[in-house]
Write a protein that holds these residues in place. Structure first.
Motif, short mmCIF file in Angstrom:
data_model
loop_
_atom_site.label_atom_id
_atom_site.label_comp_id
_atom_site.label_asym_id
_atom_site.label_seq_id
_atom_site.Cartn_x
_atom_site.Cartn_y
_atom_site.Cartn_z
N LEU A 296 -4.13 -6.50 2.11
CA LEU A 296 -4.86 -5.78 1.11
C LEU A 296 -4.44 -4.25 1.25
N ARG A 297 -4.23 -3.82 2.33
CA ARG A 297 -3.89 -2.29 2.53
C ARG A 297 -2.74 -1.84 2.17
N GLN A 298 -1.68 -2.84 2.50
CA GLN A 298 -0.29 -2.36 2.43
C GLN A 298 0.58 -3.45 1.56
N GLY A 299 -0.17 -4.66 1.31
CA GLY A 299 0.54 -5.81 0.68
C GLY A 299 1.34 -6.75 1.38
N GLY A 300 1.46 -7.98 1.31
CA GLY A 300 1.91 -8.81 2.04
C GLY A 300 1.49 -10.02 1.69
N ILE A 301 1.61 -11.13 2.59
CA ILE A 301 1.02 -12.42 2.59
C ILE A 301 0.04 -12.73 3.54
N ALA A 302 -1.03 -13.27 3.14
CA ALA A 302 -2.16 -13.90 3.99
C ALA A 302 -2.70 -14.72 3.40
N TYR A 303 -3.01 -15.89 4.44
CA TYR A 303 -3.39 -17.35 3.85
C TYR A 303 -2.55 -17.80 2.76
N GLY A 304 -1.35 -17.58 2.73
CA GLY A 304 -0.16 -18.01 1.92
C GLY A 304 -0.26 -17.26 0.57
N LEU A 305 -1.29 -16.32 0.34
CA LEU A 305 -1.42 -15.30 -0.80
C LEU A 305 -0.56 -14.21 -0.54
N ALA A 306 0.31 -14.01 -1.91
CA ALA A 306 1.13 -12.80 -1.63
C ALA A 306 0.38 -11.80 -2.58
#
Length: 927
Positions: free
Chosen positions: A74-84
């Motif tokens: 959320l802070r920097q962007g990326g993928i978490a839990y398969g969500l980009a």
């Protein structure tokens, strides 16, 4: 199309961007939700692990790693839990920081709890509450983040919605721009090209489109303009050619439709192929006849045929292009006339032809002949002609000018005409002449000039001005004749017209002109003049006694005496007969006029030594004054005439001045004349009868019918008052007819009842006998109707009738006498020359005038005169009647002298018919 494609691509890209944005926000919200759930799950797992030790629980570090991964994403962007996911908006940084602090605190609490669990296998209440509190705080911050993300998602959706609307508006705007571009670059050029094509279809090739684009439509428009220009130019050339052809045709038609020249075309076969109306009229044929194999030479007289044929062949065969000659044409009726021919060769339908014009020059020939005659007239006329320039310098003269003036051409040409001026005309005369020439171009009048030999003459000059085309004067043309003798004759004629030929005094016309001019002068200068009307006394007696030659001599001497009695400024005129007038100018006082009139009376009454006789006459004069007695000539002359009659009534040889009473008397006479007419209509007249007795027996044998007038208002009117008036007015004719009819009616009664040989005398006025209205045949028919023999009627006339008789009166008297009616001469002895007329008519009775009888007595000189009259009458076979017998002595003297009949108061005064009947009864004259 590119614009639409770009617009569609832009819409797709925008939608894709919005979808990605929505996906990122969804992933972020989803990830935030997972973090919220993860925070609760970590707390729950920690609690569950405390309650169910030995269970298969994930490692706390894995949970922490997942939460941290999510937070980092959320802070920097990326993928978490398969969500980009993309980094959240900086707007959420404070919330993330708070979440991070809560997370760290939560980690600390949970880690402590795990340690406790691992160490003690149990958590204290405080730790549980701490975990729950830390979890709630983390959940709250996670919830807050989620709520903010949800709210941000809603805002993004709202912005996306507005962005969609904006995009839609941009689409519409872009489409409108595209439409306007299409309208401007496609539709409008197409419409303009279409409109141009429509105008060209209806023939308007002058229209041009204004398309300047370089695309295909622009090229098409340019080509279309070029085509229109070429077509317009072509049409203009065609129109110009047609106009030229039409103009030539109109010129030909105008030439052909003229009323002067005949237009024709001749084919190579020498036949007419065209003829206009004038040619047909001139030749007397119809146009159809002339264009139906009509040979050209038939238009001309036979003797002209050879010449015409040769002229036509010269042009048809190319030897001559055009020709002009005169010849003689032939009319259909056989008559000929002079013509002039103008012909030109041409090509017609590939063959040589001739077009020509035929003009009737008969009038011109006559004009030329007339001009030649005019030239002859100019040279040989007796009327002088002179031509001068505008300044009066002589340019040319004819021989008659030399004949009249004596000046040759070389002596007068180049000089002014004042060389022949007589000097009798002043500057004003010539100024008036030149003014008239400038104003009207003509002048005519008499002028005195001098011949070369110094002799003065009068010429009748007419000057006519010739003008140039610009209105300036070209020359003056003078025509004159010597009218010296003519004017002398006219002067004689004028004198004859204005002067009395016998006395050389001004006549009536000259007098009237002089009277009018005198009145005008006197009115303008406020002068007084006198008009004197003169009538000679006893002139007629002199004229009838001694003849007209002696009477004319008497008038000449009277005229001379009258002129000697007046001043040089006065006028003496003869009106006619024995009537003269005087116009006496510059009247200062009435006494001056009276003095002149006394002189006139004195001189006129002196004896006249005529050619063979010495006579005495007098004059009666009437005087009027202007403006007192009248302001116009007619009134003055009428009043002078009234005054003259007043002088005659006073005894003649006198003068009388007009006064208003004379006018009133004239008015009274007019009123009496009116009453006389009414009296005749209303039968106010009656007859009285005066017996005529036989001297020997004293018995009544005749009677004289005497008229009486009982007017209702005037009473008994004296015959001496109305008889002269009836004669002057002409009423004596109907009045005399009434007397005749009334007397004959009474005579028929007396002859039937009392005396068959009784006769009646009727007085007939000279005016009756001189009138054409007297119907003698009617009188004779009346006698026949009443069965009265003509000798029973005696017509009494006066000596005046004998003196004034003319052809009409002689015929009337002869008609009556031829029928047997007897004639009595009344008032015998009072006339001037009665004895000379006794032989003129067959007189039956002479009536001695009462002036000789009333003073008759034994010692009277009238006894011898009456005896002489009676003896003379008897010697001529005439019976005598004495009038005015009033005494026994007069009766006896007349009886002794041999008088046949007597009439007078001694026998009986005039009585009514009833009283006359009683007298006849008393004399026992019944049948």
């Amino acid at each position: 199309m590119v614009l639409v494609a770009l617009l569609a691509l832009g819409n797709v890209v925008t939608l894709q961007a919005m979808l990605r944005r929505f996906d990122d926000i969804g992933a972020t919200v989803n990830l935030a939700g997972k973090m919220r759930m993860l925070s609760q799950r970590i707390a729950l797992e920690a609690l569950a692990e405390n309650l169910a030790q030995g269970g298969n629980w994930p490692e706390v570090q894995e949970r922490y790693a997942s939460f941290t991964e999510s937070y980092t994403a959320l802070r920097q962007g990326g993928i978490a839990y398969g969500l980009a996911v993309r980094p959240v908006d900086p707007l959420f940084t404070p919330t993330l920081d708070q979440l991070h602090h809560a997370w760290q605190h939560f980690q600390t609490v949970v880690n402590a709890a795990h340690a406790t669990i691992h160490a003690q296998n149990n958590l204290s209440r405080i730790q549980v509450l701490e975990i729950m509190a830390a979890s709630d705080d983390l959940w709250a911050h996670s919830e807050n983040l989620l709520n903010q993300l949800v709210e941000f998602s809603g805002q993004v959706q709202q912005r996306a919605l507005w962005a969609s609307f904006l995009l839609f508006g941009i689409d519409i705007f872009v489409l409108l721009i595209g439409f306007f571009i299409i309208q401007l670059r496609v539709l409008r050029p197409v419409q303009e090209i279409s409109a141009q094509c429509a105008e060209m279809i209806v023939g308007n090739y002058s229209i041009r489109n204004k398309i300047t684009a370089s695309d295909e439509l622009g090229q098409l428009a340019a080509v279309l303009n070029q085509a229109a220009e070429q077509i317009e130019k072509l049409l203009l050339d065609i129109a110009t050619e047609r106009s030229a052809v039409a103009q030539m045709q109109a010129m030909f038609n105008g030439l052909a439709e003229n009323d002067v020249a005949g237009i024709y075309m001749i084919s190579s076969e020498m036949k007419l192929i065209y003829a206009n109306d004038q040619l047909a009229t001139m030749l007397g044929y119809s146009k159809e006849d002339l264009t139906s194999n009509f040979e050209a030479v038939r238009m001309f007289a036979p003797k002209s045929g050879v010449l015409v044929r040769a002229k036509i062949l010269d042009r048809l065969e190319g030897r001559a292009h055009s020709t002009r000659y005169e010849t003689i044409a032939a009319h259909a009726n056989g008559t000929t006339f002079d013509v002039e021919i103008f012909g030109t060769s041409m090509m017609y339908q590939g063959q040589p032809a001739i077009i020509g014009m035929l003009i009737d020059i008969s009038a011109r020939k006559r004009t030329e002949d007339s001009m030649r005659r005019a030239a002859l007239v100019y040279q040989h006329t007796s009327e002088a002609m002179v031509v001068t320039d505008p300044n009066g310098v002589v340019l040319d003269i004819n021989p008659a000018f030399t004949t009249i003036t004596g000046y040759r051409a070389d002596e007068i040409i180049g000089r002014r005409l004042n060389i022949i001026s007589s000097g009798r005309h002043d500057r004003d005369f010539y100024k008036t002449m030149w003014d008239a020439l400038k104003k009207s171009g003509t002048w005519s009048g008499d002028i005195y000039n001098i011949r070369k030999n110094g002799e003065e003459y009068i010429e009748r000059l007419t000057i006519t001005t010739s003008f140039n085309t610009d209105g300036s004067i070209n020359s003056h043309i003078g025509l004159f004749t010597d009218v010296t003798k003519l004017r002398q004759r006219e002067a004689v004629i004028w004198r004859q017209a204005h002067f009395d030929n016998l006395t050389q005094l001004p006549n009536r016309q000259m007098f009237q002109e002089s009277l009018l001019s005198t009145i005008e002068f006197s009115r303008r200068e406020q002068k007084i003049f006198a008009l004197v009307f003169l009538d000679l006394d006893f002139f007629k007696e002199v004229n009838d006694t001694f003849g007209h030659d002696e009477g004319d001599e008497l008038l000449r001497q009277v005229a001379s005496r009258l002129q000697s009695c007046v001043r040089s400024t006065d006028l003496v005129a003869r009106l006619g007969g024995d009537e003269f007038v005087l116009i006496l100018h510059n009247t200062k006082s009435r006494e001056d006029i009276f003095s002149i009139c006394k002189k006139v009376l004195e001189n006129i009454s002196k004896p006249y030594n005529l050619t063979n006789n010495i006579v005495n006459i007098s004059v009666s004069a009437g005087i009027t004054f202007y403006p007192e007695d009248g302001q116009d000539g007619r009134t003055l002359l009428k009043h002078a005439d009234l005054a003259m009659y007043a002088a005659k009534d006073k005894g003649r040889n006198q003068f009388a001045v007009f006064d208003i009473e004379m006018e009133q008397e004239a008015q009274s006479r007019r009123m009496l004349l009116r009453d006389l007419q009414k009296g005749l209509d209303k039968k106010e007249f009656l007859l009285y009868y005066q017996p005529i007795v036989a001297m020997q027996t004293g018995k009544i044998v005749k009677a004289e019918a005497l008229i009486r007038w009982d007017q209702p208002l005037r009473g008994r009117v004296n015959p001496g008052d109305f008889i002269p008036l009836a004669e002057e007015s002409g009423m004596i004719v109907p009045l005399g007819n009434w007397i005749f009819n009334e007397a004959m009616q009474q005579l028929a009664v007396w002859r039937t009842q009392y005396k068959s040989d009784f006769s009646i005398s009727v007085n007939v006025s000279p005016v009756q006998l001189l009138s054409t209205d007297l119907d003698c045949k009617q009188w004779l028919e009346k006698l026949a109707q009443l069965k009265i023999p003509s000798q029973a009627l005696v017509i009494e006339i006066t000596e005046r009738m004998l003196l004034e008789s003319d052809k009409i009166s002689d015929e009337n008297i002869n008609t009556l006498q031829t029928a047997g009616i007897e004639l009595a001469l009344d008032d015998f002895g009072t006339g001037y020359s009665s004895l000379s007329y006794l032989k003129r008519f067959d007189i039956n009775y002479i009536k001695i005038d009462r002036s000789f009888v009333c003073n008759l007595h034994r010692a009277s000189e009238d006894v011898a005169l009456c005896q002489a009259i009676i003896v003379m009458a008897h010697q001529l076979g005439i019976q005598v009647v004495a009038e005015g017998v009033e005494t026994q002595e007069q009766h006896s003297i007349l009886l002794e002298a041999g008088c046949d009949f007597g009439q007078g108061y001694w026998y009986c005064k005039p009585i009514t018919a009833a009283e006359m009947t009683q007298r006849l009864v008393q004399e026992n004259l019944k049948i």
